[in-house]
Enzyme design. Structure first.
Site, PDB file in Angstrom:
ATOM      1  N   GLY A  63      27.135  24.189  20.137  1.00 47.12           N
ATOM      2  CA  GLY A  63      28.392  24.721  20.686  1.00 47.12           C
ATOM      3  C   GLY A  63      29.633  23.895  20.441  1.00 47.12           C
ATOM      4  O   GLY A  63      29.973  23.539  19.297  1.00 47.12           O
ATOM      5  N   GLY A  65      30.434  20.763  21.142  1.00 52.89           N
ATOM      6  CA  GLY A  65      30.241  19.419  20.592  1.00 52.89           C
ATOM      7  C   GLY A  65      29.977  19.452  19.096  1.00 52.89           C
ATOM      8  O   GLY A  65      30.480  18.613  18.339  1.00 52.89           O
ATOM      9  N   TYR A 213      28.758  23.846  39.364  1.00 47.19           N
ATOM     10  CA  TYR A 213      29.454  23.584  38.096  1.00 47.19           C
ATOM     11  C   TYR A 213      30.905  23.177  38.404  1.00 47.19           C
ATOM     12  O   TYR A 213      31.418  22.183  37.882  1.00 47.19           O
ATOM     13  CB  TYR A 213      29.400  24.849  37.234  1.00 47.19           C
ATOM     14  CG  TYR A 213      29.999  24.726  35.852  1.00 47.19           C
ATOM     15  CD1 TYR A 213      29.309  24.092  34.826  1.00 47.19           C
ATOM     16  CD2 TYR A 213      31.248  25.276  35.556  1.00 47.19           C
ATOM     17  CE1 TYR A 213      29.856  24.001  33.546  1.00 47.19           C
ATOM     18  CE2 TYR A 213      31.800  25.193  34.294  1.00 47.19           C
ATOM     19  CZ  TYR A 213      31.103  24.555  33.278  1.00 47.19           C
ATOM     20  OH  TYR A 213      31.649  24.471  32.017  1.00 47.19           O
TER      21      TYR A 213
END
Ligand SMILES: NC(=O)c1ccc[n+]([C@@H]2O[C@H](COP(=O)([O-])OP(=O)(O)OC[C@H]3O[C@@H](n4cnc5c(N)ncnc54)[C@H](OP(=O)(O)O)[C@@H]3O)[C@@H](O)[C@H]2O)c1
Length: 331
Positions: A63, A65, A213
């Site tokens: 993704g 990174g 999150y």
């Protein structure tokens, strides 16, 4: 396909309506909704070379990174990938090396274990005399509470504590390498809230994946403001960013019901993570922001985070709690 086109159309209609109203004289988007306008804004790009710059990127196997690693490699950087899965990391590093002909090294660490973060930091300090850019990107979202062997709630540990610890352990090398930049891949998801300094590990409350999150990303933002203050005068900057709403593997660790919901109703409306790589490249390299620190960017647009993420009093508590939880001394 039909649902994607229809969904995009409805989303654009709603956002354009709000944004157009905002431009008119009699309607102003509230601060909490400005991210909608920013998500439609034209993004900035950097064309500055990063040749030879040592860029450490966590979670580069997938993704955001992966896109950041590719973009930095395209700009000539020496890539140091900090990843948990050796097989995946070797595959990605070979791909990047073959395409961009730059050095790509691998450091293995599972961010669910702070001991592994310490070992990774030691390996980086041993092998690199300079660090020009640190991109703290590794992260996840979990619909159920999971506890690490050190007793921390997993999302808080991976998304906040590990990046906090890694940054602290590398900070002197970053200062020696100044000018240097730290980029925290954060999220508009910090707006979900959920941070309770009396119950960091979700032992007293009913767990909620979005709020957990949100809690991890809020804690990270609060420590960004603290560290930016501590770094004043060092020529090391730290900024946080939302990498766009992009198609990646986030959430794939969750159960089939969540995955079904995500793949049918959310994923079709997400963008290509290539935009995240471009934005990270801008934040890592553009001279225009060489001295900008302690800010939150929606991709490349400077944006005001949610009010709860700007509470410097809570921020000081979170700083101390993070220092204690990671085994670093109280400042
Ligand atoms: N996608 C979005 O729309 C979006 C929006 C806002 C913010 N973000 C943020 O962007 C960052 C990257 O997420 P992504 O969307 O690119 O998701 P992704 O595709 O799932 O990538 C996450 C990366 O983090 C690594 N990771 C996860 N748990 C780890 C652990 N315990 N130890 C070490 N590495 C670990 C993964 O490694 P493996 O490859 O081994 O799984 C992977 O490299 C996260 O911080 C996320 O919160 C994403």
């Amino acid at each position: 396909m039909v649902s994607r086109v229809l969904g995009n159309y409805i989303e654009n209609l709603c956002i354009n309506f709000l944004v157009n109203q905002d431009k008119s004289m009699n309607f102003k988007l509230p601060d909490e909704l400005i991210f909608l306008r920013n998500s439609k804004a034209t993004q900035k790009k950097s064309f500055t070379s990063m040749t030879g710059k040592v860029c450490v990127i966590t979670g580069a196997t997938s993704g955001v990174g992966f896109e950041a690693a590719k973009r930095l490699a395209k700009g000539g950087a020496h890539i140091v990938m900090v990843c948990r899965n050796l097989e995946k990391a070797e595959y990605i590093s070979k791909k990047i090396k073959a395409e961009f002909k730059v050095p790509v090294d691998i450091v293995i660490a599972d961010f669910a274990h702070l001991g592994e973060v310490r070992k990774a930091a030691a390996a980086i300090l041993n092998n690199y005399t300079r660090i020009d850019v640190l991109v703290n990107n590794a992260g996840l979202h979990s619909t159920v509470p999971i506890y690490t062997r050190e007793g921390f709630e997993l999302v808080f540990c991976v998304n906040h504590l590990s990046s906090f610890l890694l940054t602290q352990l590398l900070i002197d090398r970053l200062k020696e390498s100044a000018p240097a930049r730290i980029i925290q891949v954060n999220s508009e998801g910090h707006r979900f809230g959920g941070l309770d300094i009396e119950d960091i590990n979700w032992k007293e409350r009913r767990y909620n994946g979005y709020r957990s999150y949100g809690a991890s990303k809020t804690a990270q933002l609060l420590t960004v403001w603290e560290l930016a203050d501590r770094l004043k005068g060092s020529d090391v900057t730290i900024n946080a960013m939302h990498p766009g709403d992009v198609k990646t593997n986030i959430g794939n660790n969750n159960g089939w019901l969540y995955k079904l919901f995500y793949h049918l109703l959310i994923r079709p409306f997400l963008k290509d993570p290539i935009i995240s790589g471009e934005a990270i490249y801008y934040l890592a390299s553009d001279p225009e922001i060489h001295d900008v620190s302690g800010r939150f960017f929606n991709l490349t647009i400077d944006e005001k985070p949610a009010a709860h993420a700007l509470d410097r009093n809570i921020g000081k508590h979170i700083w101390d709690i993070s220092m204690q939880m990671t085994g670093l001394h109280k400042s």
